[in-house]
Design a protein around this motif. Structure first.
Motif, mmCIF file in Angstrom:
data_model
loop_
_atom_site.group_PDB
_atom_site.id
_atom_site.type_symbol
_atom_site.label_atom_id
_atom_site.label_comp_id
_atom_site.label_asym_id
_atom_site.label_seq_id
_atom_site.Cartn_x
_atom_site.Cartn_y
_atom_site.Cartn_z
ATOM 1 N N MET A 100 19.543 31.938 -18.264
ATOM 2 C CA MET A 100 19.041 33.265 -17.916
ATOM 3 C C MET A 100 19.996 34.002 -16.972
ATOM 4 N N ALA A 101 20.857 33.257 -16.278
ATOM 5 C CA ALA A 101 21.797 33.868 -15.334
ATOM 6 C C ALA A 101 22.827 34.716 -16.073
ATOM 7 N N CYS A 102 23.334 35.721 -15.397
ATOM 8 C CA CYS A 102 24.300 36.619 -16.037
ATOM 9 C C CYS A 102 25.743 36.198 -15.763
ATOM 10 N N VAL A 103 25.928 35.047 -15.118
ATOM 11 C CA VAL A 103 27.273 34.494 -14.916
ATOM 12 C C VAL A 103 27.264 33.023 -15.309
ATOM 13 N N TYR A 104 28.430 32.524 -15.689
ATOM 14 C CA TYR A 104 28.553 31.105 -16.025
ATOM 15 C C TYR A 104 29.121 30.376 -14.820
ATOM 16 N N SER A 105 28.411 29.352 -14.346
ATOM 17 C CA SER A 105 28.830 28.635 -13.140
ATOM 18 C C SER A 105 29.370 27.255 -13.483
ATOM 19 N N LYS A 106 30.666 27.068 -13.276
ATOM 20 C CA LYS A 106 31.284 25.753 -13.488
ATOM 21 C C LYS A 106 30.794 24.763 -12.438
ATOM 22 N N VAL A 107 30.511 25.287 -11.226
ATOM 23 C CA VAL A 107 30.069 24.410 -10.132
ATOM 24 C C VAL A 107 28.779 23.694 -10.515
ATOM 25 N N ILE A 108 27.822 24.461 -11.026
ATOM 26 C CA ILE A 108 26.541 23.860 -11.424
ATOM 27 C C ILE A 108 26.749 22.882 -12.572
ATOM 28 N N GLU A 109 27.629 23.236 -13.490
ATOM 29 C CA GLU A 109 27.928 22.344 -14.622
ATOM 30 C C GLU A 109 28.422 20.991 -14.116
#
Length: 313
Positions: free
Chosen positions: A187-196
């Protein structure tokens, strides 16, 4: 009050299976049945393990904790899901979504660790039957269960804090039947490598590491079983260990598929059905597996029912 993540005063919309209304009605009926079985089955195990002195052993102490976990896990998801399907609205408050997300993640992670603890318990029981009660003394059992609960709590706090910080840019529709991490990330509008990376790291610690310990425990159990000459004891070992292995297979299989894959490679519809299985179906099957396949539990039920009948007479 507007924030970068949307509006804290605005409810989220849980879409669930709304794009398939006919299927949704069938799913809601099945979910209600599975939830009822979960409540009755797991409550039965907890009550019987408490009332029957023959079941005051480490195995049933861990099993009672697993049943309590499953009760809490499904209760954090199913009631809200059924209200959304059967009611006029499909909304959940921001605070309700955060709590649902946190408790589902906390309880799910705790169950991963607890299943590994139960495998170690079975290993001690089979490989060292004479020293089993000495090895698995009450204080050690309590510490192992507490460690599992704290491990789940710590992982939930880390993942929740990172996920809820993601900017949503006004998005409030969650394409899922509850507030689960993959749906919130998408649902977020950015892709987060950190969370991945964090999710993958915690997946290794909470999924692959416990599963490795389970495999090692059953490897040791297999070696010990091969040396057993008594047919009766051999069957008893297979009975108790078989129940645990079935539960491990049902739970870990679907969870690993969901959480160890990159979040952008799983289709939303596919993810919903896999989530439906390990959050609702598996907790209802666990008590059936342990009650129907376990002679100790069935004997305990008979003893308790007999005592009640005798007391009435």
């Amino acid at each position: 009050v507007e924030t970068s993540n949307g509006s804290l005063g605005t409810d989220f919309i849980l879409l669930g299976f709304s794009n398939q209304p006919q299927l949704e009605n069938i799913i809601s009926g099945l979910v209600f049945i599975f939830y009822t079985v979960t409540l009755v089955g797991n409550t039965t195990i907890i009550v019987i393990s408490y009332l029957d002195a023959h079941l005051h052993t480490p195995m049933y102490f861990f099993l009672s904790n697993l049943s309590f976990l499953d009760l809490c896990y499904t209760t954090s998801i199913v009631p809200q899901m059924l209200v959304n399907i059967w009611g006029p609205k499909r909304s959940i408050t921001y605070g309700g979504c955060v709590l649902q997300f946190f408790f589902a993640l906390d309880l799910g992670a705790t169950e991963c660790l607890l299943l590994a603890v139960m495998a170690y318990d079975r290993c001690a029981a089979v490989c060292e039957p004479l020293y089993y009660t000495v090895i698995m003394h009450p204080r050690l059992c309590q510490k192992m269960v507490l460690s599992a609960w704290l491990g789940g709590l710590g992982s939930a706090l880390i993942v929740c804090s990172l996920t809820l910080k993601l900017p949503r840019c006004g998005h409030w529709k969650i394409d899922h039947f509850f507030c689960e991490m993959p749906a919130l990330i998408k649902m977020a509008c950015v892709y987060s490598k950190v969370i991945e990376y964090v999710v993958f790291g915690l997946g290794v610690l909470l999924l692959l590491a416990p599963l490795s310990l389970i495999f090692i425990s059953y490897g040791v159990i297999t070696r010990a079983v091969m040396k057993i000459k008594s047919t009766a004891r051999w069957r008893k070992v297979l009975n108790t260990c078989g129940s645990h292995l079935r539960v491990v297979t049902l739970f870990y299989g679907t969870v690993i598929y969901m959480y160890m894959k990159p979040q952008n490679t799983t289709s939303q519809e596919e993810g919903k059905f896999f989530t439906l299985f390990y959050t609702i179906v598996t907790p209802s099957l666990n008590p059936l597996i342990y009650i129907l396949r376990n002679k100790d539990v069935k004997a305990a039920i008979k003893r308790i029912l007999c005592l009640k009948k005798c007391s009435k007479v």
